[in-house]
Design an enzyme around this catalytic site. Structure first.
Site, PDB file in Angstrom:
ATOM      1  N   ASP A 122       0.866  -1.174   0.000  1.00 17.30           N
ATOM      2  CA  ASP A 122       0.000   0.000   0.000  1.00 17.30           C
ATOM      3  C   ASP A 122       0.914   1.240   0.000  1.00 17.30           C
ATOM      4  OD1 ASP A 122      -2.248   1.733   0.585  1.00 17.30           O
ATOM      5  OD2 ASP A 122      -1.562   1.733   2.671  1.00 17.30           O
ATOM      6  N   ASP A 156      -0.099   5.139   1.055  1.00 14.21           N
ATOM      7  CA  ASP A 156      -0.283   6.097   2.174  1.00 14.21           C
ATOM      8  C   ASP A 156      -0.278   5.378   3.524  1.00 14.21           C
ATOM      9  OD1 ASP A 156      -1.199   8.946   1.012  1.00 14.21           O
ATOM     10  OD2 ASP A 156      -1.950   7.341  -0.269  1.00 14.21           O
TER      11      ASP A 156
HETATM   12 MG   LIG Z   1      -2.842   3.236   3.395  1.00 14.81          MG
END
Ligand SMILES: [Mg+2]
Length: 397
Positions: free
Chosen positions: A126, A128
């Site tokens: 992922d 962020d």
């Molecule tokens: Mg995230």
């Protein structure tokens, strides 16, 4: 998932009803009342929620307001000047209890590498909160050059994909590494270099195009038909949230993100009211909760977990027993990927969190700096085991 034999679209063709489980609201009731109407550029009347005298139907609001709060636990800050010592102890005790079930990937590194012996690791990351710190302005969520170097080095040894809620273009701009696979908009916008993704071309939702640098790429976009609708909703959300201080509406191509990180908590119900009220007029869109963000997405049978399966299939890794997929993420939307790995008993998820959370991951890391350390450790281990194998081969010769 067989890409070659199954050419059916993941898009649900029948308008799906709004359900309580999906939106946190019963399907037969209005999320906010009363409502005003706005004539949109496409000629449709959009339902715009309006709050009169600051009063809502508490029962209706509580469903999604509770979900907004539950999705956005405060990051743990051990500032003993602000938090009492007993609170610090309580927080620590809760975390120490939780981590027994979700041990640190750094402390349990020997277990992970034991699992990975004689296997090819496939990394899914992922963006962020995993590779970049969570910041107030999502446009400034830059990853450090040290993290970029760690990801680049990892991609030299393991197939590596970034799977983000942001648009493919946006996350590519942040990461700036061409050797990776990118799945933006929660996996609804997947980009891969053609040389390594021949099987993408067999899928009806796949198109061949060129990236910004003119390189040929395959794009897989199962929700392409939703683009005009998403743009319409993006414009409307900007308009109707205009008066809420701190709100930020972001167009992530196949997903509109409404960030309320900088909105006063007293106003979170207004944010929810705007989003859920508007969505009442769009039964083929749904809302998912992230950390201080509401994300409007097409109702299709697609998520980060499906994206992981699609990428494994496309890379011809899904049927191999000698592949160990590892997914690292910090958000609720990453749970779909954790779940896929857990249920298939292939690989595992690592949750990035410094507070206890319910999760389908198997391990944990506290923050992006630990993610960086973990990636570097994987590379060191891989280099070491490769050199050992080469030494043995040399001795045999
Ligand atoms: Mg995230």
């Amino acid at each position: 998932m067989d890409l070659k034999s199954n050419h059916s679209s993941p898009v649900l063709t029948d308008p799906a009803p709004l359900s309580k489980s999906r939106l946190g609201l019963p399907s037969n009731i209005t999320p906010c009342s009363p409502a005003a109407l706005l004539y949109s550029s496409s000629g449709l009347y959009l339902t715009i929620p309006e709050i009169l005298n600051g009063k809502h139907d508490d029962v209706l609001v509580n469903g999604w307001l509770d979900s907004m709060i539950a999705s956005s636990p405060p990051r743990k800050k051990l500032n003993k000047d602000i938090i009492s010592e007993s609170q610090v102890d309580d927080n620590d005790a809760a975390y120490q209890t939780w981590i027994i079930n979700y041990p640190s990937s750094l402390n349990s590194f020997h277990l992970i590498t034991n699992d990975a012996k004689c296997k090819m690791i496939a990394l899914f990351l992922d963006y962020d909160g995993t590779l970049s710190p969570i910041v107030d302005n999502p446009d400034l969520a830059f990853m450090s050059s040290a993290m970029r170097a760690a990801v680049k080095e990892a991609a030299n040894y393991f197939p590596t994909a970034i799977i983000s809620g942001r648009s493919c273009d946006k996350v590519h701009e942040f990461v700036k590494l061409s050797e990776l696979y990118y799945a933006g908009s929660h996996g609804m916008d997947i980009m891969s270099p053609i040389r390594v993704s021949e099987s993408f071309g067999d899928h009806p939702d796949c198109i061949k195009t060129t990236d910004r640098k003119g390189k040929e790429v395959h794009l897989f976009q199962p929700a392409r038909e939703f683009l005009p609708m998403i743009n319409e909703v993006y414009k409307s959300l900007i308009e109707i949230t205009n008066n809420i201080v701190g709100v930020k509406v972001e167009n992530n191509k196949f997903c509109v993100s409404v960030h309320y990180r900088n909105v006063d908590k007293k106003m979170w119900d207004q944010v929810g009211c705007c989003v859920f009220g508007l969505l009442k007029g769009f039964p083929r869109l749904r809302v998912t909760h992230g950390r201080k963000v509401l994300e409007v997405r097409p109702v299709i049978d697609w998520n980060k977990g499906k994206a992981v399966q699609f990428l494994l299939e496309s890379l011809q890794l899904s049927q191999r027993d000698d592949v160990l997929p590892i997914y690292i993420g910090d958000d609720r939307t990453d749970e779909d990927a954790f779940k896929v790995l857990r249920e298939s008993s292939r690989g595992f998820g690592i949750l990035v969190s410094n507070v206890p959370k319910e999760t389908n991951a198997s391990y944990s890391l506290r923050d992006p700096s630990e993610v960086q350390e973990f990636l570097k450790s994987l590379v060191r281990w891989k280099k070491f085991t490769t050199s050992q194998t080469e030494d043995i081969a040399t001795i045999k010769i």
